[in-house]
Structure formats: C-alpha cells, structure tokens
Design an enzyme around this catalytic site. Structure first.
Site, PDB file in Angstrom:
ATOM      1  N   ALA A 103      18.599  10.453 -24.480  1.00 40.22           N
ATOM      2  CA  ALA A 103      18.212  10.473 -23.067  1.00 40.22           C
ATOM      3  C   ALA A 103      18.488   9.118 -22.413  1.00 40.22           C
ATOM      4  O   ALA A 103      18.578   8.085 -23.086  1.00 40.22           O
ATOM      5  CB  ALA A 103      16.732  10.816 -22.940  1.00 40.22           C
ATOM      6  N   GLY A 122      18.321  13.046 -27.871  1.00 40.18           N
ATOM      7  CA  GLY A 122      18.861  14.200 -27.165  1.00 40.18           C
ATOM      8  C   GLY A 122      20.274  14.545 -27.568  1.00 40.18           C
ATOM      9  O   GLY A 122      20.693  15.696 -27.446  1.00 40.18           O
ATOM     10  N   GLU A 169      12.794   9.159 -31.165  1.00 40.07           N
ATOM     11  CA  GLU A 169      11.884   9.184 -30.022  1.00 40.07           C
ATOM     12  C   GLU A 169      10.519   8.582 -30.328  1.00 40.07           C
ATOM     13  O   GLU A 169       9.882   7.996 -29.442  1.00 40.07           O
ATOM     14  CB  GLU A 169      11.712  10.636 -29.536  1.00 40.07           C
ATOM     15  CG  GLU A 169      12.929  11.235 -28.849  1.00 40.07           C
ATOM     16  CD  GLU A 169      13.880  11.924 -29.803  1.00 40.07           C
ATOM     17  OE1 GLU A 169      14.757  12.660 -29.326  1.00 40.07           O
ATOM     18  OE2 GLU A 169      13.753  11.711 -31.029  1.00 40.07           O
ATOM     19  N   GLU A 183      19.908  16.644 -30.526  1.00 39.75           N
ATOM     20  CA  GLU A 183      19.390  17.938 -30.061  1.00 39.75           C
ATOM     21  C   GLU A 183      20.496  18.780 -29.429  1.00 39.75           C
ATOM     22  O   GLU A 183      20.542  19.996 -29.618  1.00 39.75           O
ATOM     23  CB  GLU A 183      18.254  17.706 -29.078  1.00 39.75           C
ATOM     24  CG  GLU A 183      17.004  17.124 -29.730  1.00 39.75           C
ATOM     25  CD  GLU A 183      15.925  16.758 -28.735  1.00 39.75           C
ATOM     26  OE1 GLU A 183      14.839  17.354 -28.802  1.00 39.75           O
ATOM     27  OE2 GLU A 183      16.177  15.875 -27.878  1.00 39.75           O
TER      28      GLU A 183
END
Length: 262
Positions: A68, A113, A136, A116
């Site tokens: 992110a 992310g 994270e 992910e």
C-alpha cells in the site's frame, strides 16, 4: 483495450493475453488509490471483453508491488480504514472471480498489498530474485486486502501466522517450497515463461477453465458432500457444451481441439 493512465500500462497481446504492468517504479509500484481504481476498471473491462482470454500481471522496475501507499495509509482512521480494506478486498476479489485465468508474474518485491494482489491471481510464478512478505504488523495493522485468508489457504495456517505475525520476508525458493508460487525462473526468462504458460492455458476450453476455477474457489469452504455436488453440477454443465463435444472428438480423432467457448 488501450492504456489511458501511465500508472498502469496495458497491452493486449495478439494471442488474447492482456498484459497489465503496474507502473510506479519510483514508489516500487505501491498501490495508491488511483492505481487501485485503474486495476478495478481494467478487471471489469477484461471480464466483458471476449477477445481477452487471460491476464498477465507484473510490475515495472525492481518490484512487482511493495504494498500500500504509506502516505495514504497514514491518513486512515477507524472508519476510513474499514472502507479502505473493503474496497481493496472487492478489487482483488474481482480479479479472483474473473472467470478467466490470471498469472501474477513476480519480478521483485511482492510485499503487503503486493503479495495480496499476487495471491488473488489464479496462478503465480516468480523470478529467482523475488521477495515475499506481509509486513503490515510492523506498521501496527494487519493485511487487509484478503491476505490473512488467502495466505492461510495457500500455504497453511502455521506458515501464514509466521509471516503475518513476524512481518518477515521470504525468498523465492521458500515461496516455491511453501506453495505460494508454482515456479521460480531466472529473471531474464520470467516474462517469456509467463507468456508460454498462458498461451498453453488459452488453447483449452474456456468453459472448463472457468468451471474449474469456480468450483475450487467456492467449493473450498463447503462441506465435502456439498462440494462434490457443486463439482458434479459443473461437470454436467460442461458436458452440455460444444467444447466438450469438440474435445472428445479431437481426442478420438487424434487431432488438436479447437474450442469455441460454447
């Protein structure tokens, strides 16, 4: 499909493969709100475009995607954080349920992310220089775009807990051994290998491909008996298609099948 935004490079190959390249190399292809929206719109358009048979997703520069955008993450509170996570989950779920095979081609860092996003693709291959992780927890949060759930399903609960709780990274060879990726190849061979994988896939029956992806995705959390019933229903669906008749005829006649998706 034509590319209209420099943060996402899109090119449709002659074979029907749509190549999607995250293009924020200076930010290690971090997932800004703008980039997430571009991905979402691209996935939606690819789903409806019959000329697109498969997706190849990679990153520009030395990263697939480093996660992110931290500057945007810093501004989130409880409410906006919930909205942020739900939006990201929806974008990646759109890719996962596209009905067309997608391949994450991981050329470098796939963190947060980025990992992910890779897990939402149908298949994953990696460069020998690739690095994976869900860091994270080091920022005081957890993976919010589906990472805790997909990671545990792909590599097992214990290893998912290891990566998510420690925030540590693993190299490509470990990702292969753990089942996070299916192949590791030399960096200069990565893109060609990815294209070969998808070119072989799109020669197969698109209805059967879609059914396989749907049954594995949705059947995973059903009881075994319910999953068997779901599988059988899709087997029946496939048996009613022209593609099934063509596939069986081609096998018996010792020729290459020409599937039409009907």
């Amino acid at each position: 499909m034509e590319n209209k935004n420099e943060i996402l490079k899109i090119s449709q190959l002659e074979t029907g493969i749509l190549q999607i390249t995250l293009n924020r190399p200076g930010a290690l292809n971090a997932l800004s709100a703008g980039l997430m929206e571009e991905l979402y719109q691209t996935f939606l358009a690819a789903k409806e475009d019959r000329a697109i048979k498969a997706l190849l997703i990679t990153g520009e520069g030395k990263a697939f995607c480093a996660g992110a955008d931290i500057n945007q993450l810093a501004k989130l509170d409880g409410k906006t954080g919930l909205d942020f996570a739900m939006r990201g989950q929806m974008v990646f779920r759109t890719l996962e349920q596209l009905g067309k095979p997608s391949l994450a081609v991981i050329n470098g860092f796939a963190l947060g992310g980025g990992c992910e996003l890779a897990m939402a693709a149908t298949l994953r291959i990696a460069s020998s220089a690739a690095v994976f992780g869900q860091p994270e927890v080091k920022l005081g949060v957890l993976p919010g775009f589906g990472g805790t759930q997909r990671l545990s399903r792909l590599i097992g609960k214990g290893r998912a807990l290891d990566l998510c709780l420690t925030g540590r990274n693993i190299k490509a060879d470990d990702a292969l051994a753990w089942g996070l990726v299916t192949e590791v190849v030399a960096p200069d061979e990565l893109l060609n290998r990815a294209k070969t994988i998808l070119q072989n896939l799109i020669k197969l029956g698109p209805i059967a491909l879609r059914s396989i992806m749907t049954v594995i995705d949705r059947g995973y959390d059903l009881s075994l008996d319910d999953a068997f019933a779901f599988e059988a229903s899709h087997f029946g669906l496939c048996c009613a298609t022209q593609d099934k008749r063509e596939g069986v005829s081609a096998f018996l006649e010792k020729r290459t099948a020409e599937f039409c998706g009907e």
